[in-house]
Design an enzyme around this catalytic site. Structure first.
Site, PDB file in Angstrom:
ATOM      1  N   LYS A   1       0.850  -1.196   0.000  1.00  0.00           N
ATOM      2  CA  LYS A   1       0.000   0.000   0.000  1.00  0.00           C
ATOM      3  C   LYS A   1       0.890   1.253   0.000  1.00  0.00           C
ATOM      4  O   LYS A   1       1.587   1.527   0.974  1.00  0.00           O
ATOM      5  CB  LYS A   1      -0.899   0.043   1.239  1.00  0.00           C
ATOM      6  CG  LYS A   1      -1.984   1.111   1.089  1.00  0.00           C
ATOM      7  CD  LYS A   1      -2.579   1.582   2.396  1.00  0.00           C
ATOM      8  CE  LYS A   1      -1.829   2.700   3.024  1.00  0.00           C
ATOM      9  NZ  LYS A   1      -1.766   3.947   2.244  1.00  0.00           N
TER      10      LYS A   1
ATOM     11  N   GLY B   1       7.234   5.689   7.542  1.00  0.00           N
ATOM     12  CA  GLY B   1       6.305   6.811   7.688  1.00  0.00           C
ATOM     13  C   GLY B   1       6.541   7.495   9.014  1.00  0.00           C
ATOM     14  O   GLY B   1       7.630   7.407   9.591  1.00  0.00           O
ATOM     15  N   SER B   2       5.513   8.142   9.514  1.00  0.00           N
ATOM     16  CA  SER B   2       5.666   8.923  10.747  1.00  0.00           C
ATOM     17  C   SER B   2       5.789   8.006  11.962  1.00  0.00           C
ATOM     18  O   SER B   2       5.279   6.880  11.973  1.00  0.00           O
ATOM     19  CB  SER B   2       4.461   9.848  10.922  1.00  0.00           C
ATOM     20  OG  SER B   2       3.284   9.079  10.970  1.00  0.00           O
TER      21      SER B   2
ATOM     22  N   GLY C   1       3.652   4.559  12.857  1.00  0.00           N
ATOM     23  CA  GLY C   1       4.429   3.328  13.087  1.00  0.00           C
ATOM     24  C   GLY C   1       4.158   2.750  14.461  1.00  0.00           C
ATOM     25  O   GLY C   1       3.994   1.533  14.621  1.00  0.00           O
TER      26      GLY C   1
ATOM     27  N   CYS D   1      13.390  12.097   5.389  1.00  0.00           N
ATOM     28  CA  CYS D   1      13.439  11.637   6.787  1.00  0.00           C
ATOM     29  C   CYS D   1      14.800  11.912   7.395  1.00  0.00           C
ATOM     30  O   CYS D   1      14.922  12.136   8.594  1.00  0.00           O
ATOM     31  CB  CYS D   1      13.112  10.161   6.867  1.00  0.00           C
ATOM     32  SG  CYS D   1      14.133   9.168   5.777  1.00  0.00           S
TER      33      CYS D   1
ATOM     34  N   GLU E   1       9.669  16.922  14.879  1.00  0.00           N
ATOM     35  CA  GLU E   1       9.916  16.760  13.445  1.00  0.00           C
ATOM     36  C   GLU E   1       8.946  17.653  12.679  1.00  0.00           C
ATOM     37  O   GLU E   1       7.729  17.520  12.819  1.00  0.00           O
ATOM     38  CB  GLU E   1       9.718  15.304  13.001  1.00  0.00           C
ATOM     39  CG  GLU E   1      10.076  15.126  11.540  1.00  0.00           C
ATOM     40  CD  GLU E   1       9.783  13.741  10.986  1.00  0.00           C
ATOM     41  OE1 GLU E   1       8.675  13.230  11.207  1.00  0.00           O
ATOM     42  OE2 GLU E   1      10.661  13.180  10.307  1.00  0.00           O
TER      43      GLU E   1
END
Ligand code: NAD
Length: 497
Positions: free
Chosen positions: A190, A243-244, A248, A298, A398
């Site tokens: 995905k 991802g973030s 996660g 990232c 972040e």
């Protein structure tokens, strides 16, 4: 003020009829089973790059079932046959690199040359795993019984779910899917709904390369709808997610202990500038590491820890260089920085700029850019804050945008203490000429990736990649040989005569 770029003319087909892209379940390209959603160009929001399926949980469940059904056969397919498919998929990506690069730039905004590099690098990743995956072996253990051999086998896990973000929309999927397939797993993939087309092109290449039905399944749509179906289904044996940190963590907590997870998450990456550094080079490292993807890497530099003695000179040089950056569509050659990838990204960056103005000294930028070439896109001027201290939000959270926080440090020890004073640990860099400091930095910094006189961004496909603390789960590294290990489990065999 940064130079305004002219909007690039679309290539034939762009801006014309919007194509609807299917999902892939059990070897069938499925059109129109779900309601479509638009994939929008962040440089020009009137440009719809494609329409993708907003899959339902039931459709996602069919993808998991298809991957499960295809597993036993794929597991027994020879490694050379698997490798040949990856190599043919790499050929396909290379042959279509120009088209795919324009699409990537249109769907998430990065410069065309960077998009093309990413596609070629993804082809190289497939080729790397086609070779490396053929020599992944177990071990043989000495023992006292002359009639017994003790050895390990490395076996695939089963169905693996791959979930990826929009910022490297083909290279991150490639570095997960290639080792998963090469080691005999089947995959449900995905991509991010903000840049699904590049992931689709990777799937298309693998299908063109000869992948049997069900081995790779492609689902698009909202995480809230399909997320649980592709992460919590009992057949899913492993999840590789990028991802973030918030997403996660949520996934990790929601799955059972028998589901293996590999989470590549957020960062707040520091660059330390020592007083003996080449300051022009340090400025270059800051700009390339912090702004080249509009701060949306990232591993992007977001904190610059500068020794007091050189802070004024470094800051002056930095702001001067930033003022000269060319900001505009990634399709226009020569741009230094493109738009932010989504409306959500724009909103987040503007919010942190407002916070930064309250808590630190605002030196430059941070405003939304408007006017010719900018209206209709998510453009901001890169922001620089100074007098930033450890407790400020711009030093701790972040932001994932072109916002640089300059923090003054008194000594190497002070720089290390401040650099390590974060919940993240993805990448960290230092600019120095002192070999002793280089040596100590590699040992002292709490980070999965360490760069010396190099940008915090960038990593090799053949070297391990991952973070420490809340930047990664402390399980398996991605990339290189380590990337294969995540997708295999060890079976120990005691064989007598
Ligand atoms: P995100 O967490 O919003 O989404 C990432 C992916 O996860 C998307 O495909 C999304 O649909 C999916 N997702 C979100 N919640 C889910 C759930 N509950 N179940 C299943 N799927 C779910 O992140 P993003 O905005 O796409 O990407 C930016 C973030 O990614 C930043 O935090 C950045 O640091 C991080 N990132 C990390 C790395 C790395 O290697 N460490 C690389 C690139 C980006």
């Amino acid at each position: 003020m940064s130079e305004v770029a002219a909007k690039s003319a679309p290539t034939p087909g762009e801006g014309a009829e919007v194509r609807e892209f299917p999902t892939l379940v059990n070897g069938e390209w499925l059109h129109g089973v779900s309601k479509p959603f638009d994939n929008i160009n962040p440089a020009d929001t009137s440009d719809i790059v494609g329409r993708f399926q907003a899959s339902t949980a039931a459709e996602a469940g069919l993808a998991v079932a298809a991957a499960s059904a295809a597993f036993e056969r794929w597991k027994k397919t020879s490694v050379s046959a698997r490798a040949a498919i990856l190599n043919r998929a790499a050929d396909h990506l290379e042959a279509n690199a120009d088209r795919n690069a324009r699409e990537m730039t249109r769907e998430m905004g990065k410069a065309l040359n960077l998009a093309k590099d990413e596609i070629l690098r993804s082809a190289q990743t497939l080729r790397f795993y086609a070779v490396e995956g053929q020599s992944l072996t177990g071990e043989v253990f000495p023992n006292d019984d002359p009639d017994m051999t003790v050895y390990t086998l490395r076996e695939p896990l089963g169905v693996v779910t791959v979930i990826t973000p929009w910022n490297f929309p083909i290279s991150i999927p490639a570095r997960k899917i290639a080792p998963a397939l090469m080691t005999g797993n089947t995959v449900v993939f995905k991509p991010s709904s903000d840049a699904p087309l590049s992931g689709y092109r990777l799937v298309e290449a693998l299908v063109a390369g000869g992948l049997p039905k069900g081995v790779l399944n492609f689902i698009t749509g909202a995480a809230g709808e399909v997320g649980a179906a592709i992460t919590q289904a009992p057949a899913v044996r492993a999840i590789s997610f990028t991802g973030s940190t918030a997403a996660g963590e949520h996934i990790c907590r929601s799955v059972g202990f028998t589901t293996r997870t590999q989470m590549e998450l957020g960062g707040k990456n520091p660059l330390i500038v020592m007083d003996d550094a080449d300051l022009d080079k340090a400025v270059d490292l800051t700009i390339k590491g912090g702004l080249s993807l509009a701060g949306q890497a990232c591993t992007g530099t977001s904190r610059v820890l500068v020794m007091r003695q050189v802070r004024a000179e470094f800051t002056e040089k930095l702001v001067e260089r930033i003022k000269a950056l060319k900001i505009g569509s990634g399709l226009t050659a020569g741009m230094d920085m493109g738009p932010l990838a989504t409306a959500r990204q724009l909103e987040t960056v503007l919010r942190y700029v407002a916070i930064g103005k309250q808590e630190a000294t605002h030196l430059y930028g941070g405003e939304r850019l408007t006017g010719a070439g900018y209206d209709g896109g998510y453009y901001v001027a890169p922001a620089v804050f100074t007098d930033v201290t450890q407790q400020m939000a711009v030093a701790r959270e972040e932001i994932f945008g072109p916002v640089l926080a300059i923090i003054e440090v008194e000594s190497y020890a002070d720089a290390i203490a401040k650099a390590n004073d974060t919940e993240y640990g993805l990448s960290a860099a230092i600019a120095t000429r002192n070999p002793r400091v280089m040596h100590d930095f590699a040992n002292d910094i709490q980070s999965g990736t360490v760069k010396i006189n190099r940008t915090t961004t960038g990593n090799l496909i053949n070297a391990p990649f991952g973070g420490v603390k809340r930047s990664s789960t402390s399980t398996f590294r991605e990339s290189g040989r380590a990337g294969l290990e995540f997708y295999t489990q060890i079976k120990t065999v005691y064989r007598g005569c």
